[in-house]
Design an enzyme around this catalytic site. Structure first.
Site, mmCIF file in Angstrom:
data_model
loop_
_atom_site.group_PDB
_atom_site.id
_atom_site.type_symbol
_atom_site.label_atom_id
_atom_site.label_comp_id
_atom_site.label_asym_id
_atom_site.label_seq_id
_atom_site.Cartn_x
_atom_site.Cartn_y
_atom_site.Cartn_z
ATOM 1 N N TYR A 107 -9.387 -9.246 -1.727
ATOM 2 C CA TYR A 107 -10.684 -8.630 -2.017
ATOM 3 C C TYR A 107 -11.828 -9.543 -1.598
ATOM 4 C CZ TYR A 107 -8.743 -4.993 -5.115
ATOM 5 O OH TYR A 107 -8.083 -3.912 -5.637
ATOM 6 N N TYR A 146 -1.021 -6.553 -3.519
ATOM 7 C CA TYR A 146 -1.353 -7.943 -3.824
ATOM 8 C C TYR A 146 -0.760 -8.347 -5.170
ATOM 9 C CZ TYR A 146 -5.213 -6.047 -6.620
ATOM 10 O OH TYR A 146 -5.962 -5.358 -7.520
ATOM 11 N N ARG A 156 0.595 -5.310 -7.373
ATOM 12 C CA ARG A 156 -0.011 -3.981 -7.404
ATOM 13 C C ARG A 156 0.401 -3.204 -6.161
ATOM 14 N NH1 ARG A 156 -4.068 -2.030 -9.784
ATOM 15 N NH2 ARG A 156 -2.575 -0.343 -9.910
ATOM 16 N N HIS A 159 -3.631 0.342 -3.157
ATOM 17 C CA HIS A 159 -4.454 1.334 -3.873
ATOM 18 C C HIS A 159 -5.906 1.213 -3.472
ATOM 19 C CE1 HIS A 159 -4.757 -2.293 -6.394
ATOM 20 N NE2 HIS A 159 -5.957 -1.854 -6.702
ATOM 21 N N HIS A 161 -9.593 1.962 -5.351
ATOM 22 C CA HIS A 161 -10.288 2.341 -6.589
ATOM 23 C C HIS A 161 -11.290 3.447 -6.285
ATOM 24 C CE1 HIS A 161 -8.860 -1.152 -8.974
ATOM 25 N NE2 HIS A 161 -8.818 -1.751 -7.802
#
Lengths: 241, 206
Positions: A107, A146, A156, A159, A161
């Site tokens: 991120y 990640y 995870r 995905h 958000h």
């Protein structure tokens, strides 16, 4: 002539409970007392209104909206679908905001210290408004899985958000989009906080070859359903009567 | 077999996670991408009424500040009108009544500037005391939490507020009352939100 009234009660039996112990952070961040249920007032049936003046045309293109020296690296995808309410009516003018990691699962956030590198040409956020038919689309790169500190080897699933505004504060929704076929979905305690298999299936975007652009981008379809509302055939004394 | 109802089911919620700022407040995440971020100015320059500041912490069940929370506020203007087509009445130009609040990453203190809302008509001819609707998302919160902020200097209105009256235990009612303080000439309301345990804030299913 019926007029729109109250929103259908949220079906909490399919929503993730506040406390889902396998998702460890929820243990200290979940209220102990039950929620107090309110009948709708003006405070709940209204909500912020957004227009094209609030955003720019490029905001829904994550391949270009942070490109400095070239395009970001990763699988080029289109994410598209409709925003509907529980009555199957399109939700027009819904503000949809998304954020995600880059293709390596990193991120662009000062608090993310994962060793996968930041992509200099990828910001990782976008926003758009649904059109007259409730339709929306984004272009982006497919995010990578990640690791996260839940158990030591927790990962995870890939995905995106997703944050959505309908017309009312009562419809406010933040969720996550997953990708069809990802084997990490079934292992994830955040996903598995949702107690209903159909509700989980609704979070999984499907590969949509019909909408893919040949020799350019693969498409995934993700429809979003917001709470519906009654028509007040009989006066239910919502306001001031 | 009975007929099927052809309603859809609401898409279920998932936590906003630790990096919610990337999408909803990228400046706080550490980068600049949009011409304008949404939700930075709740009241706008032209709205009437008393200008106020609200400050506080969000605490978890161990009394530790929650530093990665994102709060949204939704409120009426000083005349008790929401900036929404379904609410009769006009609001001042630039008044949106909605904002996003990000605590300081180091201290967990949040603060926002707005104006004090007026009383809003409630159900069945009642009047709701002035309040700000709040919605919280964060890592560890699976579905956004709704609460309301009321004002300590609106005692009479609070006593007849139909929502506060639904809370059986008086001590729990107090968790929704922001405490008025003066800082020089500035009016500051202090409002802490406790997610769990002693003094747990009342949260609503709206």
């Amino acid at each position: 002539m019926p007029k729109p009234g109250e929103f259908y009660q949220r079906d909490r039996s399919i929503q993730p409970p506040a406390l889902a112990p396998a998702y460890k952070t929820s243990v200290t961040r979940s209220p102990n007392y039950p929620l107090l249920s309110l009948e709708n007032t003006a405070s709940e049936i209204t909500g912020p209104v957004f227009g094209q003046g609030d955003i720019d045309a490029i905001d829904n293109d994550l391949i270009k909206n942070y490109a400095h020296t070239g395009d970001p690296i990763g699988e080029r995808i289109i994410v598209h679908g409709r925003v509907l309410d529980e009555n199957r009516n399109p939700v027009k003018g819904a503000l949809i905001e998304i954020w995600q990691a880059n293709a390596g699962g990193r991120y662009r956030h000062k608090k993310d210290s994962y060793l996968a590198p930041v992509d200099p040409n990828f910001g990782g956020c976008g926003r758009t408004l649904s059109d007259e038919n409730g339709y929306y689309f984004f272009r982006t790169v497919k995010p990578g899985a990640y690791p996260w500190r839940n158990q030591v080897n927790s990962w995870r699933p890939a995905h995106i958000h997703v944050s959505v505004f309908g017309s009312a504060f009562a419809q406010r929704l933040v969720t996550q989009l997953y990708f069809e076929g990802d084997p990490l979905i079934a292992k994830c305690p955040i996903v598995n906080a949702v107690p209903d298999a159909d509700a989980i299936a609704q979070l999984i975007a499907r590969l949509d070859l019909n909408a893919s652009i040949p020799l350019d981008s693969i498409a995934y379809k993700f429809d979003i359903v917001l709470r519906g509302r009654r028509s007040t055939l009989f006066e239910n004394r919502l306001e001031g009567n | 077999m009975a007929q099927e109802l052809d309603y859809l089911k609401e898409t279920v919620a998932q936590t906003a996670g630790p990096f919610v700022h990337i999408g909803l407040a990228p400046g706080a995440a550490g980068f600049d991408i949009y011409r304008q971020e949404l939700g930075r100015d709740i009241a706008g320059p032209h709205a009437g009424g008393e200008r106020i500041r609200i400050e506080g912490h969000v605490f978890d069940g161990t009394d530790t500040p929650v530093k990665d929370v994102l709060i949204e506020a939704w409120q009426a203007n000083a005349a008790g009108i929401y900036a929404h087509p379904e609410h009769a009445g006009e609001v001042e130009e630039g008044f949106r009544g909605w904002g996003r609040i990000i605590p300081d990453f180091d201290s967990g203190v949040f603060g926002f500037d707005t104006l004090k809302p007026g009383a809003v008509a409630g159900r069945s001819g009642t009047v709701m005391a002035p309040h700000i609707n709040l919605w919280l998302v964060a890592r560890g919160i699976n579905i956004g939490l709704n609460t309301r902020l009321y004002f300590s200097d609106e005692d009479a209105a609070n006593r007849t507020d139909p929502v506060l009256a639904l809370i059986e235990q008086p001590a729990r009612r107090d968790t929704l009352i922001a405490r008025r303080e003066l800082r020089g000439d500035a009016v500051v309301y202090h409002f802490d939100i406790r997610l769990q345990g002693d003094g747990e804030t009342v949260f609503f299913d709206i």
